[in-house]
Design a protein around this motif. Structure first.
Motif, PDB file in Angstrom:
ATOM      1  N   PHE A 107       0.842  -1.209   0.000  1.00 21.67           N
ATOM      2  CA  PHE A 107       0.000   0.000   0.000  1.00 21.67           C
ATOM      3  C   PHE A 107       0.872   1.251   0.000  1.00 21.67           C
ATOM      4  CE2 PHE A 107      -2.329   3.399   2.094  1.00 21.67           C
ATOM      5  CZ  PHE A 107      -3.572   3.348   1.477  1.00 21.67           C
ATOM      6  N   ASN A 108       1.863   1.268   0.876  1.00 24.64           N
ATOM      7  CA  ASN A 108       2.742   2.447   0.963  1.00 24.64           C
ATOM      8  C   ASN A 108       3.526   2.654  -0.336  1.00 24.64           C
ATOM      9  OD1 ASN A 108       1.891   2.926   3.566  1.00 24.64           O
ATOM     10  ND2 ASN A 108       3.594   1.809   4.516  1.00 24.64           N
ATOM     11  N   LEU A 109       3.992   1.559  -0.930  1.00 23.13           N
ATOM     12  CA  LEU A 109       4.731   1.653  -2.188  1.00 23.13           C
ATOM     13  C   LEU A 109       3.846   2.232  -3.293  1.00 23.13           C
ATOM     14  CD1 LEU A 109       7.256   1.079  -3.880  1.00 23.13           C
ATOM     15  CD2 LEU A 109       6.381  -1.249  -4.246  1.00 23.13           C
ATOM     16  N   SER A 110       2.609   1.761  -3.349  1.00 24.37           N
ATOM     17  CA  SER A 110       1.674   2.244  -4.357  1.00 24.37           C
ATOM     18  C   SER A 110       1.396   3.733  -4.193  1.00 24.37           C
ATOM     19  CB  SER A 110       0.363   1.456  -4.276  1.00 24.37           C
ATOM     20  OG  SER A 110      -0.577   1.938  -5.215  1.00 24.37           O
ATOM     21  N   VAL A 111       1.220   4.159  -2.944  1.00 26.01           N
ATOM     22  CA  VAL A 111       0.942   5.579  -2.680  1.00 26.01           C
ATOM     23  C   VAL A 111       2.165   6.428  -3.018  1.00 26.01           C
ATOM     24  CG1 VAL A 111       0.443   7.277  -0.873  1.00 26.01           C
ATOM     25  CG2 VAL A 111      -0.834   5.120  -0.956  1.00 26.01           C
ATOM     26  N   ASN A 112       3.341   5.999  -2.570  1.00 27.02           N
ATOM     27  CA  ASN A 112       4.564   6.777  -2.819  1.00 27.02           C
ATOM     28  C   ASN A 112       4.925   6.835  -4.305  1.00 27.02           C
ATOM     29  OD1 ASN A 112       4.926   7.375  -0.100  1.00 27.02           O
ATOM     30  ND2 ASN A 112       6.082   5.488   0.280  1.00 27.02           N
ATOM     31  N   ALA A 113       4.553   5.792  -5.039  1.00 27.44           N
ATOM     32  CA  ALA A 113       4.836   5.767  -6.476  1.00 27.44           C
ATOM     33  C   ALA A 113       3.709   6.388  -7.292  1.00 27.44           C
ATOM     34  CB  ALA A 113       5.076   4.328  -6.928  1.00 27.44           C
ATOM     35  N   TYR A 124       0.780   5.210  -7.831  1.00 27.77           N
ATOM     36  CA  TYR A 124       0.194   4.180  -8.680  1.00 27.77           C
ATOM     37  C   TYR A 124      -1.237   3.924  -8.197  1.00 27.77           C
ATOM     38  CZ  TYR A 124      -0.385  -0.216 -11.202  1.00 27.77           C
ATOM     39  OH  TYR A 124      -0.826  -1.215 -12.043  1.00 27.77           O
ATOM     40  N   PRO A 125      -2.227   4.382  -8.942  1.00 25.69           N
ATOM     41  CA  PRO A 125      -3.616   4.287  -8.463  1.00 25.69           C
ATOM     42  C   PRO A 125      -4.195   2.875  -8.563  1.00 25.69           C
ATOM     43  CG  PRO A 125      -3.569   5.252 -10.654  1.00 25.69           C
ATOM     44  CD  PRO A 125      -2.138   5.076 -10.239  1.00 25.69           C
ATOM     45  N   THR A 126      -4.803   2.426  -7.502  1.00 25.34           N
ATOM     46  CA  THR A 126      -5.568   1.181  -7.482  1.00 25.34           C
ATOM     47  C   THR A 126      -6.862   1.463  -6.723  1.00 25.34           C
ATOM     48  OG1 THR A 126      -4.696   0.357  -5.372  1.00 25.34           O
ATOM     49  CG2 THR A 126      -3.404  -0.142  -7.357  1.00 25.34           C
ATOM     50  N   ARG A 127      -7.731   0.474  -6.707  1.00 28.29           N
ATOM     51  CA  ARG A 127      -8.980   0.638  -5.975  1.00 28.29           C
ATOM     52  C   ARG A 127      -8.733   0.909  -4.502  1.00 28.29           C
ATOM     53  NH1 ARG A 127     -12.749  -4.532  -5.749  1.00 28.29           N
ATOM     54  NH2 ARG A 127     -10.954  -5.184  -4.483  1.00 28.29           N
ATOM     55  N   ASP A 128      -7.690   0.298  -3.950  1.00 28.48           N
ATOM     56  CA  ASP A 128      -7.416   0.436  -2.525  1.00 28.48           C
ATOM     57  C   ASP A 128      -6.655   1.713  -2.184  1.00 28.48           C
ATOM     58  OD1 ASP A 128      -8.597  -2.052  -1.818  1.00 28.48           O
ATOM     59  OD2 ASP A 128      -6.822  -3.079  -2.575  1.00 28.48           O
ATOM     60  N   LEU A 167      -5.501  10.655  -3.677  1.00 23.98           N
ATOM     61  CA  LEU A 167      -6.189  11.935  -3.848  1.00 23.98           C
ATOM     62  C   LEU A 167      -5.964  12.830  -2.635  1.00 23.98           C
ATOM     63  CD1 LEU A 167      -9.551  10.727  -5.448  1.00 23.98           C
ATOM     64  CD2 LEU A 167      -7.713  12.019  -6.559  1.00 23.98           C
ATOM     65  N   THR A 168      -6.034  12.232  -1.439  1.00 29.12           N
ATOM     66  CA  THR A 168      -5.789  13.011  -0.219  1.00 29.12           C
ATOM     67  C   THR A 168      -4.372  13.569  -0.212  1.00 29.12           C
ATOM     68  OG1 THR A 168      -7.359  11.645   1.015  1.00 29.12           O
ATOM     69  CG2 THR A 168      -5.752  12.903   2.303  1.00 29.12           C
ATOM     70  N   LYS A 169      -3.399  12.719  -0.607  1.00 29.56           N
ATOM     71  CA  LYS A 169      -1.999  13.145  -0.654  1.00 29.56           C
ATOM     72  C   LYS A 169      -1.807  14.257  -1.696  1.00 29.56           C
ATOM     73  CE  LYS A 169       2.649  11.125  -1.289  1.00 29.56           C
ATOM     74  NZ  LYS A 169       3.114  11.603  -2.591  1.00 29.56           N
ATOM     75  N   ALA A 170      -2.461  14.113  -2.870  1.00 33.47           N
ATOM     76  CA  ALA A 170      -2.334  15.110  -3.927  1.00 33.47           C
ATOM     77  C   ALA A 170      -2.911  16.452  -3.494  1.00 33.47           C
ATOM     78  CB  ALA A 170      -3.042  14.616  -5.191  1.00 33.47           C
ATOM     79  N   VAL A 171      -4.066  16.413  -2.846  1.00 24.30           N
ATOM     80  CA  VAL A 171      -4.691  17.649  -2.364  1.00 24.30           C
ATOM     81  C   VAL A 171      -3.804  18.330  -1.327  1.00 24.30           C
ATOM     82  CG1 VAL A 171      -6.634  18.583  -1.033  1.00 24.30           C
ATOM     83  CG2 VAL A 171      -7.055  16.919  -2.869  1.00 24.30           C
ATOM     84  N   ARG A 172      -3.252  17.529  -0.429  1.00 28.08           N
ATOM     85  CA  ARG A 172      -2.383  18.082   0.619  1.00 28.08           C
ATOM     86  C   ARG A 172      -1.142  18.729   0.014  1.00 28.08           C
ATOM     87  NH1 ARG A 172      -1.866  13.817   3.181  1.00 28.08           N
ATOM     88  NH2 ARG A 172       0.197  13.167   2.428  1.00 28.08           N
TER      89      ARG A 172
END
Length: 282
Positions: free
Chosen positions: A223-229, A231-235, A241-246
């Motif tokens: 999960f952390n790898l996907s967020v840091n990279a 890489y969008p998934t359902r999970d 989006l929260t990270k991008a807005v921040r």
């Protein structure tokens, strides 16, 4: 190729028929080691497995005959037969069956000549024995016993036999008198035939808690790898989006963009900078 059984007595043919029938009715066919299990405990195991698995004790030659007549990959199970094998049938998967059988094991006193499954430790402290020959018997077995306050006492905690070492008669007798039961007795799953594959016991002995924790850790890292990279998934879509807005908000505040969403933060930052400057020049 089916084995020729016409020459066998009827009772053997009946047992082969039973094995073949159960093999077709259940998803899993397993071999278990019955060595050293007292008859009373076998009955207890049968009772604990009732409704979950069926245990059949028969001759190894009849098991081989039955597997040969069934044919296919199940015949490979015959190579795992030992002198004290029995059959177990269940609809559980091999890992679940292994876990079930582990839970049916009970502790029993050691017999002379058996191998210690783990370090056997006799703990320091008083026993229930009155002074007598028991002191010498314990000492001869390597257990530091003495008489204190009218009772036999173990003077210090001691490992009397290491894992893998043989338990001699004197020690076995002494441990039994101290009610120390170091031996795990129960059905040992040697191998299982399930969905066309053979599963041996060494791949089934897993720590379920550790395995579960490993899965949780792997999922967290993924999960952390996907967020840091990014890489969008359902999970991870919501977290991305929260990270991008921040991050966009942070960039806007740093650039003093006068957007309605961040104007309060921009003004707050400007005021803080003005006060800091005032303190420097004043």
């Amino acid at each position: 190729m089916a084995l020729y059984t016409a020459h066998l007595p009827q009772w053997k043919k009946d047992e082969i028929t039973t094995i073949k029938r159960l093999s077709s009715e259940y998803k899993l066919v397993g071999l278990v080691d019955m060595y050293g299990i007292p008859a009373r405990q076998v009955q207890d195991i049968r009772r604990n497995l009732r409704g979950k698995a069926e245990l059949i004790m028969t001759r190894n030659t009849l098991i081989e005959h039955a597997f040969g007549e069934i044919g296919g990959s199940i015949t490979d199970l015959s190579s795992h037969l030992s002198g004290h094998s029995a059959l177990i049938f269940t609809n559980e998967n091999p890992f679940k069956l292994y876990s079930m059988l582990e839970k049916t094991k009970t502790k029993m006193a050691a017999r002379p000549g058996e191998t210690a499954p783990e370090d056997i430790v006799v703990s320091k402290g008083p026993t229930s024995f009155r002074p007598g020959p028991i002191v010498g018997e314990l000492q001869q077995a390597g257990i530091p016993a003495a008489i204190e306050a009218g009772k036999v006492t173990i003077r210090e905690t001691k490992t009397v036999v290491k894992a893998g070492q043989e338990i001699n008669k004197k020690l076995a007798d002494a441990l039994a008198k101290l009610d120390i039961k170091p031996m795990d007795v129960g059905l040992i799953l040697q191998a299982a035939f399930y969905e066309g594959s053979i599963y041996e016991s060494d791949v089934l002995a897993i720590d379920e808690t550790a395995f579960y924790n490993s899965i949780i850790t792997a999922a967290t890292h993924a999960f952390n790898l996907s967020v840091n990279a990014a890489y969008p998934t359902r999970d991870t879509a919501s977290a991305l989006l929260t990270k991008a807005v921040r991050e966009a908000r942070g960039v806007g505040v740093e650039a003093a963009v006068t957007s309605s969403d961040i104007i309060d933060a921009v003004l707050g930052k400007a005021q803080a900078q003005a006060m800091a400057l005032q303190n420097v020049v004043g």
